[in-house]
Each structure stands twice: as structure tokens, then as C-alpha cells.
Design a protein around this motif. Structure first.
Motif, short mmCIF file in Angstrom:
data_model
loop_
_atom_site.label_atom_id
_atom_site.label_comp_id
_atom_site.label_asym_id
_atom_site.label_seq_id
_atom_site.Cartn_x
_atom_site.Cartn_y
_atom_site.Cartn_z
N LEU A 25 -23.46 10.61 4.59
CA LEU A 25 -22.22 11.23 4.15
C LEU A 25 -21.60 12.06 5.27
N TRP A 26 -22.42 12.84 5.95
CA TRP A 26 -21.91 13.68 7.04
C TRP A 26 -21.33 12.82 8.17
N ALA A 27 -21.91 11.65 8.40
CA ALA A 27 -21.49 10.81 9.54
C ALA A 27 -20.33 9.89 9.21
N THR A 28 -19.97 9.78 7.94
CA THR A 28 -18.92 8.83 7.54
C THR A 28 -17.56 9.22 8.11
N ASP A 29 -16.87 8.24 8.67
CA ASP A 29 -15.53 8.46 9.23
C ASP A 29 -14.51 8.31 8.11
N HIS A 30 -14.19 9.42 7.45
CA HIS A 30 -13.27 9.35 6.32
C HIS A 30 -11.84 9.04 6.75
N VAL A 31 -11.51 9.33 8.02
CA VAL A 31 -10.15 9.09 8.51
C VAL A 31 -9.83 7.60 8.48
N SER A 32 -10.83 6.79 8.81
CA SER A 32 -10.61 5.35 8.85
C SER A 32 -10.52 4.73 7.46
N GLY A 33 -10.91 5.52 6.47
CA GLY A 33 -10.88 5.01 5.10
C GLY A 33 -12.12 4.23 4.71
N THR B 49 -21.55 3.75 1.41
CA THR B 49 -22.27 3.18 0.28
C THR B 49 -23.73 3.03 0.64
N TYR B 50 -24.58 3.41 -0.28
CA TYR B 50 -26.02 3.30 -0.06
C TYR B 50 -26.69 3.04 -1.39
N GLU B 51 -27.57 2.06 -1.43
CA GLU B 51 -28.32 1.76 -2.64
C GLU B 51 -29.79 2.01 -2.38
N GLY B 52 -30.35 3.00 -3.06
CA GLY B 52 -31.74 3.36 -2.84
C GLY B 52 -32.58 3.14 -4.08
N LYS B 53 -33.85 3.51 -3.97
CA LYS B 53 -34.76 3.36 -5.10
C LYS B 53 -34.51 4.39 -6.18
N ARG B 54 -34.11 5.61 -5.78
CA ARG B 54 -33.91 6.69 -6.74
C ARG B 54 -32.48 7.23 -6.75
N HIS B 55 -31.77 7.09 -5.63
CA HIS B 55 -30.41 7.61 -5.53
C HIS B 55 -29.52 6.58 -4.84
N SER B 56 -28.29 6.48 -5.32
CA SER B 56 -27.31 5.58 -4.70
C SER B 56 -25.95 6.27 -4.69
N VAL B 57 -25.10 5.90 -3.75
CA VAL B 57 -23.70 6.35 -3.73
C VAL B 57 -22.84 5.13 -3.41
N VAL B 58 -21.60 5.16 -3.91
CA VAL B 58 -20.69 4.03 -3.75
C VAL B 58 -19.36 4.52 -3.20
N ASP B 59 -18.97 3.99 -2.05
CA ASP B 59 -17.65 4.22 -1.47
C ASP B 59 -17.28 5.70 -1.42
N SER B 60 -18.17 6.52 -0.89
CA SER B 60 -17.93 7.96 -0.82
C SER B 60 -17.16 8.30 0.46
N PRO B 61 -16.18 9.22 0.39
CA PRO B 61 -15.49 9.65 1.60
C PRO B 61 -16.34 10.57 2.47
N GLY B 62 -17.46 11.03 1.91
CA GLY B 62 -18.35 11.90 2.70
C GLY B 62 -17.75 13.24 3.01
N LEU B 63 -17.00 13.79 2.09
CA LEU B 63 -16.37 15.10 2.28
C LEU B 63 -17.04 16.13 1.37
N PRO B 64 -17.05 17.40 1.78
CA PRO B 64 -16.49 17.96 3.01
C PRO B 64 -17.41 17.72 4.20
N LYS B 65 -16.85 17.82 5.40
CA LYS B 65 -17.66 17.71 6.60
C LYS B 65 -18.20 19.09 7.00
N PRO B 66 -19.43 19.13 7.51
CA PRO B 66 -19.94 20.40 8.05
C PRO B 66 -19.20 20.78 9.32
N HIS B 67 -19.33 22.03 9.71
CA HIS B 67 -18.72 22.50 10.96
C HIS B 67 -19.38 21.82 12.16
N GLN B 68 -20.72 21.73 12.11
CA GLN B 68 -21.45 21.00 13.15
C GLN B 68 -21.28 19.50 12.89
#
Length: 312
Positions: free
Chosen positions: A142-150, A154-173
Motif C-alpha cells: 500500500l505504501w509503495a503503490t503509485d496512486h497518481v498513475s491510477g 491488489t493482493y490475495e493472501g491466505k488471511r488478508h486480501s485487498v482489491v484495487d486500493s489507492p494505498g492512501l494516505p502515504k507516509p511522510h517517509q
């Protein structure tokens, strides 16, 4: 002993208010410690823990606005307490609030009683490691996702998954450092080699901690990662006195056996503690987390700052 950073590490579930923690954090910053860290627990161990637990990321967000230089983090946040999306948002926001001073210690969790006491699910060890793997992948993704590009994440795991997330907010670092710890067995060592910036050995005697770190560094090599890019550290109970009497008084105040502290932790007189720190430097470790149990004894931290730090 150049290259060793001392960090203050607190256990507020044992009994501390927010004001207690703020006072310790501000004192640590004033004295020149590298970081203020806190555990992430919701139930006391061996004490009534009054006035009760405080949430780690709420606490760190508030302290972020009351400090300016000291780094802030958890040792460690359990993946059973928060979903990866929520945790990624919380850490990113506190990182923004601090101007980029946050570090995320994260682990699989171990204390079943606190889960029962506050209604957190506590699956078995294998399932918790699946959660840890998923959370590491999702949070860093999520932190590394380039939300500007749109392009969503998306990640499908054994216990947690996310779909088409913008990965916001971004950390300062660009990426808040990720800290892992434990016994360095095969699965955790491999996860650390893939995701962690630092590996911490907690409360082990010096000689017992070295094989753990060696396994993690070997896992880095096996994964094609330069082991020199992995920071190594230890967490130890702090109990130091200007003389023997003061050392023993402080040991009694925190309910620890002075001989055990002297043998296995960072216990003893100033000269003894300086020598012990030197062994960690020689082993290649660059950080020590000083578990500070008596949060009212700020003179303890002042003694370390004035009598131990100058040797570093």
C-alpha cells in the motif's frame, strides 16, 4: 564504541498513563536518546496495570505532536489487533504527524489472555504467521503503490486480501522502517529477509542472541539480499546504578533479581554497563532498546545519558 544508538523502550500495559509516557518521551528526546518505543499490549502481566492500557498508535500520534526529533515506534504491534489496511493508514498518518519519524515493529502476537480479555481473535501459530506474511505484503504494498498513475494495489493472501486500493494516505517517509523480531526460525527469518529493515532480539542473554541474528543474516544471503542492509539490535531490561547500592535499589523497585539482570540483561554499575554495550558493538549490532520499567525514575535515564552515552 562508535555506531551504537540507545533507544528507550517502555511497557505501558504494566501501568502508565499517557502523561507518564509523554514525560518519558520528552525527557528521552531532551537527553539525546535515539528513539522512544513502546510495547503494543492490552493486558498487564503480573500487576494490576492501573490505570489500564493505552493504544499504541493513538499514543504515538499524540507524542508525535509534542516532540520534534526523537524517532517513535512499537516493539511490536501484533497483527491480530488491527487489519493491515487500518494499520497501514494509522502508521502513515502518525508518520505524517511526526514529520517522518515513525518505525513499525510488527509481529505475530503471543499473549492469548489479552486477546480473550478484549475480544481479539487468536488463531494458532501457523495461522498467525500467515497473517504476518499477508500484513507485511499489504502494508508495504500500500505504501509503495503509485496512486497518481491510477494503478491500484491488489493482493490475495491466505488471511488478508485487498482489491484495487489507492494505498492512501502515504507516509511522510518513502517507507517507514519495518522491524521484526523473535527466535529467527526459518519462516520468520525468511520474512525478515524479504520485508524487514531491522531484526531485534528481545531479552536474550548476549551469547544466546548471536545465533538468532546469524540465522537472519544467513536468510538474507539466501534471498540474494546484502546482509549489511539489515540493521541488527537487541532489547534488554535496563537497570544501572552509579554504584552497587543504587543498582540494587533499582532492581528491587522493578521486581527483578539483580544477579539475573547483571548476568543476562543490561544490569550493573555504570562501568559494567559500558563494557556490556561494547560487546554488542563488537557483534555488529547498532541499536539497543533499553526496557525502562520504572517510568517515574527519570534520573535513571539521566544517568545513562550522562555516564554511558559519552562512551558511545
Amino acid at each position: 564504541m562508535a555506531g551504537m544508538e540507545l533507544r528507550v523502550f517502555t511497557e505501558p500495559q504494566q501501568g502508565a498513563s499517557y502523561d507518564d509516557l509523554l514525560r518519558v518521551a520528552q525527557t528521552a528526546e531532551e537527553l539525546g536518546f535515539g528513539a522512544f518505543f513502546r510495547s503494543d499490549h492490552f493486558l498487564a502481566m503480573g500487576t494490576d496495570g492501573l490505570p489500564g492500557p493505552t493504544d499504541s498508535w493513538v499514543t504515538l500520534g499524540a507524542i508525535a505532536r509534542e516532540t520534534s526529533r526523537i524517532r517513535l515506534g512499537t516493539l511490536v504491534t501484533s497483527v491480530t489487533f488491527r487489519s493491515p489496511g487500518l494499520l497501514a493508514i494509522q502508521v502513515a498518518q502518525v508518520d505524517q504527524m511526526s514529520g517522518g519519524r515513525v518505525e513499525l515493529g510488527i509481529g505475530a502476537g503471543w499473549f492469548g489472555r489479552e486477546h480473550a480479555a478484549y475480544g481479539f481473535d487468536f488463531p494458532g501459530p501457523s495461522e498467525r504467521f500467515d497473517m504476518l506474511e499477508d500484513q507485511l505484503a499489504i502494508i508495504t504494498g500500500l505504501w509503495a503503490t503509485d496512486h497518481v498513475s491510477g494503478a491500484g494495489f491488489t493482493y490475495e493472501g491466505k488471511r488478508h486480501s485487498v482489491v484495487d486500493s489507492p494505498g492512501l494516505p502515504k507516509p511522510h517517509q518513502a517507507k517507514p522502517p519495518v522491524i521484526m523480531g523473535g527466535a529467527g526460525k526459518k519462516r520468520s527469518a525468511a520474512l525478515a529477509a524479504r520485508y524487514a529493515d531491522e531484526y531485534n532480539v528481545s531479552f536474550e542473554a548476549f551469547e544466546d542472541g548471536l545465533p538468532i541474528l546469524a540465522r537472519v543474516l544467513r536468510a538474507c544471503e539466501e534471498a540474494g539480499r546484502d546482509p549489511a542492509t539489515m540493521t541488527t539490535s537487541s532489547a534488554l531490561v535496563l537497570c544501572v546504578g552509579a554504584d552497587e547500592a543504587e543498582f540494587r535499589r533499582r532492581a528491587a523497585n522493578i521486581g527483578h533479581d539483580p544477579d539475573t539482570l547483571r548476568r543476562e540483561q543490561l544490569g550493573g554499575t555504570v562501568s559494567e554497563v559500558v563494557d556490556k554495550v561494547g560487546r554488542y558493538v563488537e557483534s555488529g549490532q547498532t541499536r539497543l532498546y533499553l526496557q525502562t520499567l520504572d517510568l517515574q525514575d527519570l534520573d535513571h535515564l539521566r544517568l545513562v545519558a550522562t555516564e554511558v552515552m559519552p562512551h558511545l
